[in-house]
Motif scaffolding. Structure first.
Motif, PDB file in Angstrom:
ATOM      1  N   VAL A 200      24.769 -44.614   3.611  1.00  0.00           N
ATOM      2  CA  VAL A 200      25.728 -45.462   2.904  1.00  0.00           C
ATOM      3  C   VAL A 200      26.388 -44.633   1.821  1.00  0.00           C
ATOM      4  O   VAL A 200      25.705 -44.012   1.000  1.00  0.00           O
ATOM      5  N   THR A 201      27.722 -44.593   1.821  1.00  0.00           N
ATOM      6  CA  THR A 201      28.461 -43.908   0.755  1.00  0.00           C
ATOM      7  C   THR A 201      28.894 -44.961  -0.263  1.00  0.00           C
ATOM      8  O   THR A 201      29.748 -45.794   0.010  1.00  0.00           O
ATOM      9  N   LEU A 202      28.285 -44.930  -1.414  1.00  0.00           N
ATOM     10  CA  LEU A 202      28.520 -45.910  -2.473  1.00  0.00           C
ATOM     11  C   LEU A 202      29.490 -45.310  -3.485  1.00  0.00           C
ATOM     12  O   LEU A 202      29.189 -44.278  -4.094  1.00  0.00           O
ATOM     13  N   GLY A 203      30.650 -45.958  -3.652  1.00  0.00           N
ATOM     14  CA  GLY A 203      31.631 -45.344  -4.530  1.00  0.00           C
ATOM     15  C   GLY A 203      32.758 -46.266  -4.918  1.00  0.00           C
ATOM     16  O   GLY A 203      32.690 -47.490  -4.765  1.00  0.00           O
ATOM     17  N   ASP A 204      33.840 -45.644  -5.404  1.00  0.00           N
ATOM     18  CA  ASP A 204      35.007 -46.369  -5.890  1.00  0.00           C
ATOM     19  C   ASP A 204      36.187 -46.119  -4.959  1.00  0.00           C
ATOM     20  O   ASP A 204      36.002 -45.934  -3.754  1.00  0.00           O
ATOM     21  N   SER A 205      37.417 -46.111  -5.507  1.00  0.00           N
ATOM     22  CA  SER A 205      38.600 -45.971  -4.660  1.00  0.00           C
ATOM     23  C   SER A 205      38.683 -44.618  -3.971  1.00  0.00           C
ATOM     24  O   SER A 205      39.321 -44.501  -2.915  1.00  0.00           O
ATOM     25  N   ILE A 206      38.062 -43.587  -4.531  1.00  0.00           N
ATOM     26  CA  ILE A 206      38.065 -42.277  -3.876  1.00  0.00           C
ATOM     27  C   ILE A 206      37.295 -42.363  -2.563  1.00  0.00           C
ATOM     28  O   ILE A 206      37.743 -41.872  -1.527  1.00  0.00           O
ATOM     29  N   THR A 207      36.149 -43.011  -2.589  1.00  0.00           N
ATOM     30  CA  THR A 207      35.383 -43.225  -1.363  1.00  0.00           C
ATOM     31  C   THR A 207      36.064 -44.246  -0.458  1.00  0.00           C
ATOM     32  O   THR A 207      36.040 -44.128   0.775  1.00  0.00           O
ATOM     33  N   ASP A 208      36.709 -45.227  -1.056  1.00  0.00           N
ATOM     34  CA  ASP A 208      37.430 -46.259  -0.298  1.00  0.00           C
ATOM     35  C   ASP A 208      38.616 -45.681   0.473  1.00  0.00           C
ATOM     36  O   ASP A 208      39.093 -46.290   1.422  1.00  0.00           O
ATOM     37  N   GLY A 209      39.126 -44.532   0.033  1.00  0.00           N
ATOM     38  CA  GLY A 209      40.167 -43.852   0.785  1.00  0.00           C
ATOM     39  C   GLY A 209      41.564 -43.905   0.212  1.00  0.00           C
ATOM     40  O   GLY A 209      42.519 -43.528   0.893  1.00  0.00           O
ATOM     41  N   TRP A 210      41.693 -44.345  -1.038  1.00  0.00           N
ATOM     42  CA  TRP A 210      43.022 -44.394  -1.653  1.00  0.00           C
ATOM     43  C   TRP A 210      43.706 -43.031  -1.564  1.00  0.00           C
ATOM     44  O   TRP A 210      43.115 -42.008  -1.855  1.00  0.00           O
ATOM     45  N   ASP A 211      44.958 -43.037  -1.152  1.00  0.00           N
ATOM     46  CA  ASP A 211      45.802 -41.845  -0.969  1.00  0.00           C
ATOM     47  C   ASP A 211      45.511 -41.088   0.323  1.00  0.00           C
ATOM     48  O   ASP A 211      46.147 -40.064   0.594  1.00  0.00           O
ATOM     49  N   SER A 212      44.567 -41.557   1.140  1.00  0.00           N
ATOM     50  CA  SER A 212      44.455 -41.015   2.500  1.00  0.00           C
ATOM     51  C   SER A 212      45.470 -41.743   3.380  1.00  0.00           C
ATOM     52  O   SER A 212      46.024 -42.770   2.992  1.00  0.00           O
ATOM     53  N   THR A 213      45.720 -41.221   4.571  1.00  0.00           N
ATOM     54  CA  THR A 213      46.754 -41.777   5.432  1.00  0.00           C
ATOM     55  C   THR A 213      46.247 -43.019   6.163  1.00  0.00           C
ATOM     56  O   THR A 213      45.213 -42.977   6.836  1.00  0.00           O
ATOM     57  N   THR A 214      46.983 -44.115   6.026  1.00  0.00           N
ATOM     58  CA  THR A 214      46.617 -45.379   6.662  1.00  0.00           C
ATOM     59  C   THR A 214      46.560 -45.235   8.175  1.00  0.00           C
ATOM     60  O   THR A 214      47.392 -44.564   8.785  1.00  0.00           O
ATOM     61  N   ASP A 215      45.571 -45.862   8.769  1.00  0.00           N
ATOM     62  CA  ASP A 215      45.374 -45.968  10.227  1.00  0.00           C
ATOM     63  C   ASP A 215      44.892 -44.679  10.888  1.00  0.00           C
ATOM     64  O   ASP A 215      44.735 -44.649  12.117  1.00  0.00           O
ATOM     65  N   LEU A 216      44.645 -43.623  10.129  1.00  0.00           N
ATOM     66  CA  LEU A 216      44.213 -42.369  10.737  1.00  0.00           C
ATOM     67  C   LEU A 216      42.767 -42.015  10.400  1.00  0.00           C
ATOM     68  O   LEU A 216      42.282 -40.960  10.796  1.00  0.00           O
ATOM     69  N   ASN A 217      42.083 -42.898   9.668  1.00  0.00           N
ATOM     70  CA  ASN A 217      40.671 -42.675   9.337  1.00  0.00           C
ATOM     71  C   ASN A 217      40.458 -41.300   8.712  1.00  0.00           C
ATOM     72  O   ASN A 217      39.718 -40.459   9.230  1.00  0.00           O
ATOM     73  N   ARG A 218      41.113 -41.102   7.573  1.00  0.00           N
ATOM     74  CA  ARG A 218      41.007 -39.832   6.866  1.00  0.00           C
ATOM     75  C   ARG A 218      40.384 -39.984   5.480  1.00  0.00           C
ATOM     76  O   ARG A 218      40.597 -39.147   4.604  1.00  0.00           O
ATOM     77  N   ARG A 219      39.604 -41.027   5.286  1.00  0.00           N
ATOM     78  CA  ARG A 219      38.779 -41.120   4.083  1.00  0.00           C
ATOM     79  C   ARG A 219      37.700 -40.037   4.182  1.00  0.00           C
ATOM     80  O   ARG A 219      37.329 -39.635   5.284  1.00  0.00           O
ATOM     81  N   TRP A 220      37.153 -39.608   3.058  1.00  0.00           N
ATOM     82  CA  TRP A 220      36.150 -38.549   3.174  1.00  0.00           C
ATOM     83  C   TRP A 220      34.915 -39.003   3.965  1.00  0.00           C
ATOM     84  O   TRP A 220      34.352 -38.198   4.725  1.00  0.00           O
ATOM     85  N   PRO A 221      34.477 -40.284   3.878  1.00  0.00           N
ATOM     86  CA  PRO A 221      33.368 -40.684   4.755  1.00  0.00           C
ATOM     87  C   PRO A 221      33.729 -40.633   6.241  1.00  0.00           C
ATOM     88  O   PRO A 221      32.836 -40.443   7.087  1.00  0.00           O
ATOM     89  N   ASP A 222      35.018 -40.799   6.599  1.00  0.00           N
ATOM     90  CA  ASP A 222      35.431 -40.664   8.003  1.00  0.00           C
ATOM     91  C   ASP A 222      35.292 -39.225   8.474  1.00  0.00           C
ATOM     92  O   ASP A 222      34.800 -38.957   9.583  1.00  0.00           O
ATOM     93  N   TYR A 223      35.762 -38.299   7.650  1.00  0.00           N
ATOM     94  CA  TYR A 223      35.594 -36.880   7.998  1.00  0.00           C
ATOM     95  C   TYR A 223      34.112 -36.524   8.106  1.00  0.00           C
ATOM     96  O   TYR A 223      33.706 -35.763   8.993  1.00  0.00           O
ATOM     97  N   LEU A 224      33.306 -37.076   7.199  1.00  0.00           N
ATOM     98  CA  LEU A 224      31.867 -36.831   7.255  1.00  0.00           C
ATOM     99  C   LEU A 224      31.284 -37.382   8.555  1.00  0.00           C
ATOM    100  O   LEU A 224      30.455 -36.733   9.212  1.00  0.00           O
ATOM    101  N   SER A 225      31.726 -38.566   8.950  1.00  0.00           N
ATOM    102  CA  SER A 225      31.236 -39.173  10.186  1.00  0.00           C
ATOM    103  C   SER A 225      31.533 -38.297  11.395  1.00  0.00           C
ATOM    104  O   SER A 225      30.678 -38.109  12.273  1.00  0.00           O
ATOM    105  N   ARG A 226      32.734 -37.732  11.442  1.00  0.00           N
ATOM    106  CA  ARG A 226      33.079 -36.866  12.571  1.00  0.00           C
ATOM    107  C   ARG A 226      32.219 -35.604  12.571  1.00  0.00           C
ATOM    108  O   ARG A 226      31.816 -35.120  13.640  1.00  0.00           O
ATOM    109  N   ARG A 227      31.937 -35.072  11.395  1.00  0.00           N
ATOM    110  CA  ARG A 227      31.045 -33.911  11.329  1.00  0.00           C
ATOM    111  C   ARG A 227      29.645 -34.261  11.832  1.00  0.00           C
ATOM    112  O   ARG A 227      29.025 -33.487  12.571  1.00  0.00           O
ATOM    113  N   LEU A 228      29.145 -35.415  11.436  1.00  0.00           N
ATOM    114  CA  LEU A 228      27.812 -35.823  11.847  1.00  0.00           C
ATOM    115  C   LEU A 228      27.734 -36.038  13.358  1.00  0.00           C
ATOM    116  O   LEU A 228      26.738 -35.694  13.992  1.00  0.00           O
TER     117      LEU A 228
END
Length: 400
Positions: A200-228
């Motif tokens: 579980v990634t517990l956080g604020d708007s940075i973890t929520d994905g603010w300023d990442s590209t909508t609909d492309l799953n580019r939040r940092w937890p998304d990138y982490l998920s692909r690595r995992l």
């Protein structure tokens, strides 16, 4: 890609098996299987909406498995909410689903369920396999809505709504209202091997994905998920993003404080072995007089509660924010001291130094321009990817 879609179609077209009285208890599983959360979003109190409406909610799975189930929440409602019908399918494009993928969900064997104010409920498991990294679509027909709704505002994902009951439809024609919220759905889990766990990634708007590209799953937890998913030696496969915009560790405001939502947003999820904590910058920049001792005491409480539940905790340093309107020397001094404590305090089971890898080496109080989303606080897609790449995947196992 074609084989993945075929597998998903086969999975979701398996006839539904009814399991009565399993909405509030763990279903029976094989000895080497357990449920693990594959997607989540923090719930908050939202303004009142229409009394009768359908919602088509697009979410991204992390870990794959079988026996998919959803969690519906009325945590912030003042009145009961009735889900007259609920379906799970796979996205083809927009509001359109892959033909034959949309399957009815049940609750205690029933096709509808009423969730009292303040409560959550689990669906029955849906037979069949669900692949990792797939666009799952949950369609809900909701009736009897009164007062505040429960949901998540910063989805960074386009979902859809419409009047009337169109949850069973796979075509997009009636789903005319695009929206950027997720309503009532706050978690999805799948059954997988007991050797597999989630973080579980517990956080604020940075973890929520603010300023990442909508609909492309580019939040940092998304990138982490692909690595995992790509890491053959990692047993951590699930990622539940429990970031919420404006959130603080200590005080309510942008959602309930991390200390107040920890049970619902972390401990209640199945299959979680690791908690990744990255928040505190909102506590600092709010200019409420929060001290280093205040914030580190909050972190200690989170770690103690996680450890008591048998989970390990990874802490991440707070990133630079010079140029943000609330930046000042007092807050910067607190951030620096908090980061020093995170790095060297020995409270977290592992530490990831987000500050070090995202700051400008020529101006360490500011984000590296390559990673700056433009407001000097939130990373862009490049910054999100850099954050995920900085995580030592072995650290997520906390030495276990």
């Amino acid at each position: 890609m074609a084989s993945t879609i075929a597998a998903l179609l086969t999975a979701l077209c398996v006839p539904l098996v009814v399991h009565a009285a399993r909405t509030r208890h763990e279903p029976a599983t094989a000895a080497n299987q357990h449920f693990a959360v594959t997607w989540a979003a923090s719930a908050d109190r939202l303004k009142a909406g229409p009394a009768e409406r359908s919602y088509r909610l697009v979410v991204r799975t992390s870990v794959g498995g079988n026996a998919l189930r959803i969690r519906l929440t009325n945590a912030f409602g003042d009145h009961p909410v009735t889900f007259a019908s609920a379906y799970a399918g796979l996205q083809r494009q927009g509001a359109e689903l892959i033909r034959g993928s949309n399957r009815r969900l049940t609750f205690g064997g029933q096709s509808s369920v009423t969730v009292p104010a303040g409560e959550t409920i689990l669906s029955d498991p849906l037979p069949g396999d669900v692949a990792a990294q797939s666009n799952l679509v949950v369609s809900l027909h909701v009736t009897g809505v009164q007062g505040p709704m429960t949901g998540h505002t910063l989805a960074m994902q386009t979902s859809y709504a419409t009047a009337g009951d169109h949850a069973a439809e796979e075509a997009a024609v009636n789903w005319t209202d695009a929206m950027s919220f997720w309503y009532w759905l706050d978690a999805v889990s799948v059954q997988t091997s007991t050797a597999i766990s989630s973080v579980v990634t517990l956080g604020d708007s940075i973890t929520d994905g603010w300023d990442s590209t909508t609909d492309l799953n580019r939040r940092w937890p998304d990138y982490l998920s692909r690595r995992l998913q790509a890491a053959t030696d990692s047993t951590v496969k699930g990622v539940a993003n429990e970031g919420i915009s404006g959130n603080k560790v200590l005080a309510d405001g942008g959602g309930e404080a991390a200390l107040h939502r920890f049970d619902r947003d972390v401990l209640a999820h199945p299959g979680v072995d690791t908690v990744f904590v990255h928040e505190g910058i909102n506590d600092i920049k709010a200019h409420t007089g929060v001290t280093v001792d205040d914030l580190t005491a909050g972190y200690r409480q989170l770690v103690d509660r996680a450890h008591a539940a048998g989970k390990c905790v990874v802490g991440a340093t707070l990133m630079a924010y010079k140029g943000w309107p609330e930046y000042d020397a007092v807050g910067e001094a607190v951030r620096q001291d908090v980061n020093d404590w995170i790095r060297h305090g020995g409270v977290f089971d592992a530490v990831v130094d987000f500050d070090k890898i995202t700051r400008n080496p020529y101006d360490p109080q500011a984000l590296l321009p390559l990673f700056d989303g433009g407001d000097h606080l939130h990373p862009n897609d490049n910054g999100m990817q850099a954050m995920a790449n900085a995580v030592d995947l072995a650290a997520l196992r906390c030495g276990g």
